[in-house]
Design a protein around this motif. Sequence first.
Motif, PDB file in Angstrom:
ATOM      1  N   LEU A  36      37.043  29.454  43.670  1.00 34.45           N
ATOM      2  CA  LEU A  36      35.631  29.304  43.556  1.00 34.45           C
ATOM      3  C   LEU A  36      35.017  29.047  42.066  1.00 34.45           C
ATOM      4  O   LEU A  36      34.513  28.034  41.779  1.00 34.45           O
ATOM      5  N   ILE A  37      35.791  29.743  41.359  1.00 34.05           N
ATOM      6  CA  ILE A  37      35.397  29.617  39.883  1.00 34.05           C
ATOM      7  C   ILE A  37      35.985  28.649  39.265  1.00 34.05           C
ATOM      8  O   ILE A  37      35.076  27.617  38.504  1.00 34.05           O
ATOM      9  N   GLU A  38      37.122  28.053  39.735  1.00 32.58           N
ATOM     10  CA  GLU A  38      37.791  26.868  38.802  1.00 32.58           C
ATOM     11  C   GLU A  38      37.005  25.597  39.611  1.00 32.58           C
ATOM     12  O   GLU A  38      36.631  24.837  38.634  1.00 32.58           O
ATOM     13  N   ARG A  39      36.470  25.576  40.771  1.00 33.90           N
ATOM     14  CA  ARG A  39      35.718  24.625  41.469  1.00 33.90           C
ATOM     15  C   ARG A  39      34.527  24.469  40.664  1.00 33.90           C
ATOM     16  O   ARG A  39      34.010  23.211  40.217  1.00 33.90           O
ATOM     17  N   ALA A  40      33.923  25.373  40.268  1.00 35.85           N
ATOM     18  CA  ALA A  40      32.501  25.683  39.679  1.00 35.85           C
ATOM     19  C   ALA A  40      32.524  25.092  38.326  1.00 35.85           C
ATOM     20  O   ALA A  40      31.811  24.126  37.712  1.00 35.85           O
ATOM     21  N   THR A  41      33.747  25.231  37.712  1.00 36.13           N
ATOM     22  CA  THR A  41      33.937  25.072  36.103  1.00 36.13           C
ATOM     23  C   THR A  41      34.167  23.630  36.014  1.00 36.13           C
ATOM     24  O   THR A  41      33.338  23.089  35.167  1.00 36.13           O
ATOM     25  N   ALA A  73      40.837  26.170  27.268  1.00 38.37           N
ATOM     26  CA  ALA A  73      39.890  27.002  27.685  1.00 38.37           C
ATOM     27  C   ALA A  73      40.561  27.826  28.775  1.00 38.37           C
ATOM     28  O   ALA A  73      41.341  27.088  29.754  1.00 38.37           O
ATOM     29  N   GLU A  74      40.728  29.115  28.692  1.00 34.50           N
ATOM     30  CA  GLU A  74      41.357  29.990  29.499  1.00 34.50           C
ATOM     31  C   GLU A  74      40.401  30.237  30.547  1.00 34.50           C
ATOM     32  O   GLU A  74      39.116  30.285  29.976  1.00 34.50           O
ATOM     33  N   PRO A  75      40.767  30.189  31.800  1.00 34.89           N
ATOM     34  CA  PRO A  75      39.789  30.115  32.989  1.00 34.89           C
ATOM     35  C   PRO A  75      39.054  31.336  33.113  1.00 34.89           C
ATOM     36  O   PRO A  75      39.405  32.411  32.774  1.00 34.89           O
ATOM     37  N   GLY A  76      37.765  31.191  33.677  1.00 36.50           N
ATOM     38  CA  GLY A  76      37.116  32.348  33.897  1.00 36.50           C
ATOM     39  C   GLY A  76      37.560  33.245  35.038  1.00 36.50           C
ATOM     40  O   GLY A  76      38.577  32.870  35.663  1.00 36.50           O
TER      41      GLY A  76
END
Length: 245
Positions: A36-41, A73-76
């Motif tokens: 979900l975080i990757e999609r939002a990013t 960018a290291e992912p959130g």
Amino acid sequence: MQPLFSDAHFADLLARLRGHSVGLVHNRHGNWGDGLIERATLELFRRNGVVCRLLREKEISTGRWPEGITLIAEPGGGNLGARPGLASPRRRKLLAALAGPKIILPQTASDAGEDLSAFETVYVREETSLRILRTAHADVRLVPDLALLLEFPPSSPIHEEGLFLRGDLERLGAGGTDPAKTAASVEEYVRLAGSYRRVVTNRLHFAVAALLQGQVAVLRPSNYHKNLSMFETWLHRFPNCFWGG
């Protein structure tokens, strides 16, 4: 459902990235919440004209700076610190060895024991982590968890209440039905959260998925401060979010 958070909450991050060709590291070891975080990013970057492509682990494991990239960018969504089993080997070994500008997207710090000097800017997603890392890193900034930007249509729940407890290193007490392990995709993870009128969970992003579909979420603690600090920093703004610690 219209989210409570907008791109304006990420103005500092977007300004930091403007003019760069960003390599966003794909978190292949994460769970559906990380998806979900990757999609939002990626959606945030696309809406705001940030040039970005995903970097696979195979590409960064060569030890050479990725072609056409000016900032990595290291992912959130991950964990910073020295706690065994939480800190990312990818970050500590592969990314730290690459010579060039790198940042960390919003994560949670369990402690200040990890050497983050290879990263110019570290974004954290809640206030406890901000206090922890300000003692150890020169440039630490607070922004919300990126998944809070996602928009989902209101769901039509078919169940009243579901209890979902993580069964990994972050659990507190006995585990239970872990949605990160029972769901087979990001889409199924979201549908599962939305199928209950009230979700009780210590999976942060399962609670977020329920909230963004208009359902009630009762967030319980994990075995460190992440969930409570996220609730106190951001999630209390949702009228249908409650702390169940």
